[in-house]
Design an enzyme around this catalytic site. Structure first.
Site, PDB file in Angstrom:
ATOM      1  N   LYS A  42       0.849  -1.197   0.000  1.00  0.00           N
ATOM      2  CA  LYS A  42       0.000   0.000   0.000  1.00  0.00           C
ATOM      3  C   LYS A  42       0.884   1.246   0.000  1.00  0.00           C
ATOM      4  O   LYS A  42       2.010   1.211   0.460  1.00  0.00           O
ATOM      5  CB  LYS A  42      -0.875   0.056   1.254  1.00  0.00           C
ATOM      6  CG  LYS A  42      -1.441  -1.244   1.677  1.00  0.00           C
ATOM      7  CD  LYS A  42      -1.860  -1.178   3.133  1.00  0.00           C
ATOM      8  CE  LYS A  42      -1.838  -2.535   3.766  1.00  0.00           C
ATOM      9  NZ  LYS A  42      -2.017  -2.545   5.184  1.00  0.00           N
ATOM     10  N   ARG A  91     -10.939  -7.173  14.222  1.00  0.00           N
ATOM     11  CA  ARG A  91     -11.848  -6.123  14.693  1.00  0.00           C
ATOM     12  C   ARG A  91     -13.287  -6.532  14.487  1.00  0.00           C
ATOM     13  O   ARG A  91     -14.156  -6.236  15.286  1.00  0.00           O
ATOM     14  CB  ARG A  91     -11.579  -4.812  13.943  1.00  0.00           C
ATOM     15  CG  ARG A  91     -10.272  -4.171  14.318  1.00  0.00           C
ATOM     16  CD  ARG A  91      -9.868  -3.153  13.313  1.00  0.00           C
ATOM     17  NE  ARG A  91      -9.674  -3.788  12.018  1.00  0.00           N
ATOM     18  CZ  ARG A  91      -9.169  -3.202  10.955  1.00  0.00           C
ATOM     19  NH1 ARG A  91      -8.838  -1.930  11.011  1.00  0.00           N
ATOM     20  NH2 ARG A  91      -9.010  -3.853   9.824  1.00  0.00           N
ATOM     21  N   SER A 129      -5.485   2.051  10.245  1.00  0.00           N
ATOM     22  CA  SER A 129      -4.426   2.980   9.836  1.00  0.00           C
ATOM     23  C   SER A 129      -4.805   3.704   8.556  1.00  0.00           C
ATOM     24  O   SER A 129      -4.502   4.886   8.388  1.00  0.00           O
ATOM     25  CB  SER A 129      -3.113   2.226   9.609  1.00  0.00           C
ATOM     26  OG  SER A 129      -2.640   1.683  10.803  1.00  0.00           O
TER      27      SER A 129
HETATM   28  O1  PNS Z   1      -1.750  -5.121   9.589  1.00  0.00           O
HETATM   29  P1  PNS Z   1      -1.314  -5.141   8.140  1.00  0.00           P
HETATM   30  O2  PNS Z   1      -0.645  -3.895   7.749  1.00  0.00           O
HETATM   31  O3  PNS Z   1      -2.447  -5.527   7.254  1.00  0.00           O
HETATM   32  O4  PNS Z   1      -0.192  -6.316   8.065  1.00  0.00           O
HETATM   33  C1  PNS Z   1      -0.128  -7.243   7.055  1.00  0.00           C
HETATM   34  C2  PNS Z   1       1.117  -8.138   7.200  1.00  0.00           C
HETATM   35  C3  PNS Z   1       2.376  -7.329   7.366  1.00  0.00           C
HETATM   36  C4  PNS Z   1       0.960  -9.042   8.411  1.00  0.00           C
HETATM   37  C5  PNS Z   1       1.177  -9.013   5.920  1.00  0.00           C
HETATM   38  O5  PNS Z   1       1.047  -8.205   4.797  1.00  0.00           O
HETATM   39  C6  PNS Z   1       2.478  -9.789   5.813  1.00  0.00           C
HETATM   40  O6  PNS Z   1       2.714 -10.726   6.543  1.00  0.00           O
HETATM   41  N1  PNS Z   1       3.335  -9.358   4.871  1.00  0.00           N
HETATM   42  C7  PNS Z   1       4.623  -9.958   4.638  1.00  0.00           C
HETATM   43  C8  PNS Z   1       4.661 -10.689   3.305  1.00  0.00           C
HETATM   44  C9  PNS Z   1       4.117 -12.090   3.403  1.00  0.00           C
HETATM   45  O7  PNS Z   1       4.513 -12.883   4.249  1.00  0.00           O
HETATM   46  N2  PNS Z   1       3.160 -12.401   2.512  1.00  0.00           N
HETATM   47  C10 PNS Z   1       2.525 -13.707   2.447  1.00  0.00           C
HETATM   48  C11 PNS Z   1       1.290 -13.762   3.328  1.00  0.00           C
HETATM   49  S1  PNS Z   1       0.480 -15.328   3.194  1.00  0.00           S
END
Ligand code: PNS
Length: 160
Positions: A42, A91, A129
């Site tokens: 994002k 949530r 956020s």
């Molecule tokens: O709270 P958010 O910002 O939605 O967090 C999302 C997050 C960071 C937990 C997720 O995007 C993530 O784990 N990203 C790292 C990349 C990854 O592991 N992708 C595969 C997910 S199955």
């Protein structure tokens, strides 16, 4: 044995809802790592360094919490850290589908992967956020939505 958890996210920025979950996690775990994703897909308001620094300032009074940044796959990060339990917030029911899919995929990639879903206080069930970023950039007051130190960083950022 110490019970360690990681709470991963973009934290762009860290909100009162995130802080509520951090404090709740400390009731279940001895140590908590706030894992800040360096390159979220994002469009971010804050750089990774800014998000890490802000999170660090927010959790400073909480002795059993530390902040780390990570890049790439979450499972690579948890593997490196010795497989801490992952904390994710739910949530409302609409969060569940994405979280469930992500958890299943992470578990497929990393057999030792465990996730605990926690509910923030109902006061934060509508808080995100992305809404904070939108309100801030459109000139609204984010004071009631984020910790005071984050509100100061947001005001400085949107003034620029
Ligand atoms: O709270 P958010 O910002 O939605 O967090 C999302 C997050 C960071 C937990 C997720 O995007 C993530 O784990 N990203 C790292 C990349 C990854 O592991 N992708 C595969 C997910 S199955």
């Amino acid at each position: 044995m110490k019970r360690v958890a990681i709470y991963p996210g973009s934290f762009d920025p860290l909100t009162n809802g995130h802080l509520d979950l951090i404090k709740r996690s400390l009731k279940l775990f001895d140590e908590l790592i706030v894992g800040v994703l360096e390159n979220p897909s994002k469009k971010a308001l804050f750089t990774a360094a800014e998000r890490v620094a802000m999170a660090g300032q927010v959790v400073k009074p909480l002795k059993r919490v530390r902040v780390e940044s990570f890049d790439g796959l979450l499972v690579a990060c948890t593997r490196r850290l010795g497989n801490p339990t992952v904390i994710r917030g739910l949530r409302m029911i609409s969060d569940f589908e994405y979280e469930f899919q992500m958890a299943q995929m992470n578990r497929k990639m990393q057999p030792g992967y465990e996730v605990v879903f926690m509910m923030p206080d109902e006061r934060y069930s509508y808080l995100s956020s992305s809404l904070v970023r939108q309100i801030a950039t459109l000139g609204g007051d984010v004071g009631p939505l984020v910790p005071p130190v984050v509100a100061r960083h947001i005001r400085a950022k949107v003034k620029k």
